[in-house]
Design a protein around this motif. Structure first.
Motif, PDB file in Angstrom:
ATOM      1  N   GLN A 189      -6.652  51.289  94.867  1.00  8.94           N
ATOM      2  CA  GLN A 189      -6.032  52.371  95.636  1.00  8.94           C
ATOM      3  C   GLN A 189      -5.732  51.919  97.067  1.00  8.94           C
ATOM      4  N   ALA A 190      -6.652  51.186  97.694  1.00 11.09           N
ATOM      5  CA  ALA A 190      -6.458  50.718  99.071  1.00 11.09           C
ATOM      6  C   ALA A 190      -5.250  49.805  99.188  1.00 11.09           C
ATOM      7  N   ALA A 191      -4.935  49.096  98.108  1.00  9.03           N
ATOM      8  CA  ALA A 191      -3.761  48.224  98.106  1.00  9.03           C
ATOM      9  C   ALA A 191      -2.465  49.014  97.892  1.00  9.03           C
ATOM     10  N   GLY A 192      -2.589  50.320  97.619  1.00 10.47           N
ATOM     11  CA  GLY A 192      -1.410  51.158  97.425  1.00 10.47           C
ATOM     12  C   GLY A 192      -0.865  51.141  96.017  1.00 10.47           C
ATOM     13  N   TYR A 193      -1.669  50.716  95.054  1.00  7.62           N
ATOM     14  CA  TYR A 193      -1.203  50.644  93.677  1.00  7.62           C
ATOM     15  C   TYR A 193      -1.332  52.007  92.995  1.00  7.62           C
ATOM     16  N   PRO A 194      -0.520  52.240  91.955  1.00  5.53           N
ATOM     17  CA  PRO A 194      -0.480  53.566  91.332  1.00  5.53           C
ATOM     18  C   PRO A 194      -1.780  53.936  90.615  1.00  5.53           C
ATOM     19  N   VAL A 195      -2.090  55.219  90.688  1.00  2.65           N
ATOM     20  CA  VAL A 195      -3.264  55.792  90.043  1.00  2.65           C
ATOM     21  C   VAL A 195      -2.803  57.011  89.262  1.00  2.65           C
TER      22      VAL A 195
ATOM     23  N   ALA B  74      -9.207  59.966  88.275  1.00  3.10           N
ATOM     24  CA  ALA B  74      -8.371  58.884  88.793  1.00  3.10           C
ATOM     25  C   ALA B  74      -8.615  57.630  87.976  1.00  3.10           C
ATOM     26  N   ARG B  75      -7.536  57.026  87.503  1.00  2.00           N
ATOM     27  CA  ARG B  75      -7.642  55.813  86.688  1.00  2.00           C
ATOM     28  C   ARG B  75      -6.427  54.936  86.912  1.00  2.00           C
ATOM     29  N   ILE B  76      -6.573  53.690  86.592  1.00  4.46           N
ATOM     30  CA  ILE B  76      -5.461  52.744  86.663  1.00  4.46           C
ATOM     31  C   ILE B  76      -4.580  52.984  85.438  1.00  4.46           C
ATOM     32  N   PRO B  77      -3.261  53.060  85.618  1.00  2.98           N
ATOM     33  CA  PRO B  77      -2.376  53.314  84.477  1.00  2.98           C
ATOM     34  C   PRO B  77      -2.613  52.329  83.334  1.00  2.98           C
ATOM     35  N   GLY B  78      -2.708  52.879  82.138  1.00  2.00           N
ATOM     36  CA  GLY B  78      -2.896  52.071  80.939  1.00  2.00           C
ATOM     37  C   GLY B  78      -4.339  51.775  80.593  1.00  2.00           C
ATOM     38  N   ALA B  79      -5.264  52.144  81.452  1.00  2.00           N
ATOM     39  CA  ALA B  79      -6.676  51.868  81.185  1.00  2.00           C
ATOM     40  C   ALA B  79      -7.214  52.774  80.087  1.00  2.00           C
ATOM     41  N   VAL B  80      -8.227  52.271  79.397  1.00  2.00           N
ATOM     42  CA  VAL B  80      -8.985  53.084  78.448  1.00  2.00           C
ATOM     43  C   VAL B  80     -10.350  53.345  79.069  1.00  2.00           C
ATOM     44  N   ASN B  81     -10.979  54.417  78.645  1.00  2.00           N
ATOM     45  CA  ASN B  81     -12.287  54.778  79.185  1.00  2.00           C
ATOM     46  C   ASN B  81     -13.378  54.476  78.173  1.00  2.00           C
ATOM     47  N   LEU B  82     -14.345  53.671  78.579  1.00  2.00           N
ATOM     48  CA  LEU B  82     -15.553  53.454  77.796  1.00  2.00           C
ATOM     49  C   LEU B  82     -16.704  53.304  78.799  1.00  2.00           C
ATOM     50  N   PRO B  83     -17.424  54.402  79.050  1.00  2.00           N
ATOM     51  CA  PRO B  83     -18.548  54.315  79.981  1.00  2.00           C
ATOM     52  C   PRO B  83     -19.511  53.208  79.557  1.00  2.00           C
ATOM     53  N   HIS B  84     -20.026  52.484  80.523  1.00  2.00           N
ATOM     54  CA  HIS B  84     -20.868  51.326  80.214  1.00  2.00           C
ATOM     55  C   HIS B  84     -22.056  51.688  79.338  1.00  2.00           C
TER      56      HIS B  84
ATOM     57  N   PHE C 220     -14.454  34.902  85.841  1.00  2.00           N
ATOM     58  CA  PHE C 220     -15.180  36.164  85.748  1.00  2.00           C
ATOM     59  C   PHE C 220     -14.489  37.325  86.451  1.00  2.00           C
ATOM     60  N   GLU C 221     -13.514  37.049  87.296  1.00  2.00           N
ATOM     61  CA  GLU C 221     -12.886  38.083  88.121  1.00  2.00           C
ATOM     62  C   GLU C 221     -11.374  38.111  87.920  1.00  2.00           C
ATOM     63  N   ALA C 222     -10.814  39.305  87.980  1.00  2.00           N
ATOM     64  CA  ALA C 222      -9.356  39.490  88.005  1.00  2.00           C
ATOM     65  C   ALA C 222      -9.021  40.183  89.321  1.00  2.00           C
ATOM     66  N   ASP C 223      -7.978  39.759  89.947  1.00  2.00           N
ATOM     67  CA  ASP C 223      -7.561  40.291  91.232  1.00  2.00           C
ATOM     68  C   ASP C 223      -6.609  41.472  91.019  1.00  2.00           C
ATOM     69  N   PRO C 224      -6.771  42.565  91.772  1.00  2.00           N
ATOM     70  CA  PRO C 224      -5.853  43.700  91.609  1.00  2.00           C
ATOM     71  C   PRO C 224      -4.382  43.303  91.760  1.00  2.00           C
ATOM     72  N   ASP C 225      -4.077  42.381  92.670  1.00  2.00           N
ATOM     73  CA  ASP C 225      -2.682  41.956  92.853  1.00  2.00           C
ATOM     74  C   ASP C 225      -2.124  41.305  91.592  1.00  2.00           C
ATOM     75  N   ASP C 226      -2.928  40.464  90.940  1.00  2.00           N
ATOM     76  CA  ASP C 226      -2.473  39.825  89.707  1.00  2.00           C
ATOM     77  C   ASP C 226      -2.301  40.853  88.588  1.00  2.00           C
ATOM     78  N   VAL C 227      -3.239  41.774  88.478  1.00  2.00           N
ATOM     79  CA  VAL C 227      -3.156  42.790  87.425  1.00  2.00           C
ATOM     80  C   VAL C 227      -1.936  43.681  87.623  1.00  2.00           C
ATOM     81  N   VAL C 228      -1.686  44.128  88.846  1.00  2.00           N
ATOM     82  CA  VAL C 228      -0.538  45.007  89.071  1.00  2.00           C
ATOM     83  C   VAL C 228       0.779  44.276  88.813  1.00  2.00           C
ATOM     84  N   ARG C 229       0.834  43.001  89.134  1.00  2.00           N
ATOM     85  CA  ARG C 229       2.054  42.233  88.824  1.00  2.00           C
ATOM     86  C   ARG C 229       2.294  42.218  87.316  1.00  2.00           C
TER      87      ARG C 229
END
Length: 142
Positions: A122-128, A58-68, A25-34
């Motif tokens: 963002q706290a992990a220092g990944y690009p936004v 502010a968004r994660i690179p490559g993300a698409v926007n679909l409000p819930h 059910f969960e994806a880790d930011p470290d795995d996604v950024v890798r």
């Protein structure tokens, strides 16, 4: 007896099943950024489930926007059902990702939630991407 062990741990087989289910059910930011850095995103797509203004800010690179609140047959008509959609929102305190993932799952999509949302990212220092002049003001906006 210590507080830590007041409740005995589960049998190893039960614990293995529990934690495997949690990871489903969960994806880790470290795995996604890798994966993003390796260009290995063929099996998943990031979905920002907050509103358009938050996405522009502010968004994660490559993300698409679909409000819930906009998830539906019409808004996902062209989406690839072979992908896993990794939903994210602002933080652990925001549940827009859970709402978006639940709505997508009800439509038959495979989903995960990004642990900690864009704040953990963002706290992990990944690009936004976006208007990143003041990321300290990232808000739920949902």
């Amino acid at each position: 007896m210590t507080n830590t062990l007041r409740f005995p741990p589960a049998d190893p087989a039960v614990a293995a099943a529990f934690f495997a289910a949690e990871l489903a059910f969960e994806a880790d930011p470290d795995d996604v950024v890798r994966d993003l850095r390796a260009g290995d995103t063929a099996g998943f797509r990031l979905v920002e489930t907050r509103g358009a203004e938050a996405f522009a800010r502010a968004r994660i690179p490559g993300a698409v926007n679909l409000p819930h609140w906009e998830v539906g047959e019409a808004t996902t008509a062209g989406w690839d059902r072979g992908l896993v959609y990794v939903c994210y929102c602002e933080s652990f305190e925001c549940n827009a990702a859970a709402k978006g993932a639940a709505a997508l799952a009800r439509l038959g999509f495979r989903v995960k939630r990004l642990s900690g949302g864009i704040r953990a990212w963002q706290a992990a220092g990944y690009p936004v991407e976006g208007r990143t002049e003041n990321l300290h003001g990232i808000a739920c906006a949902c």
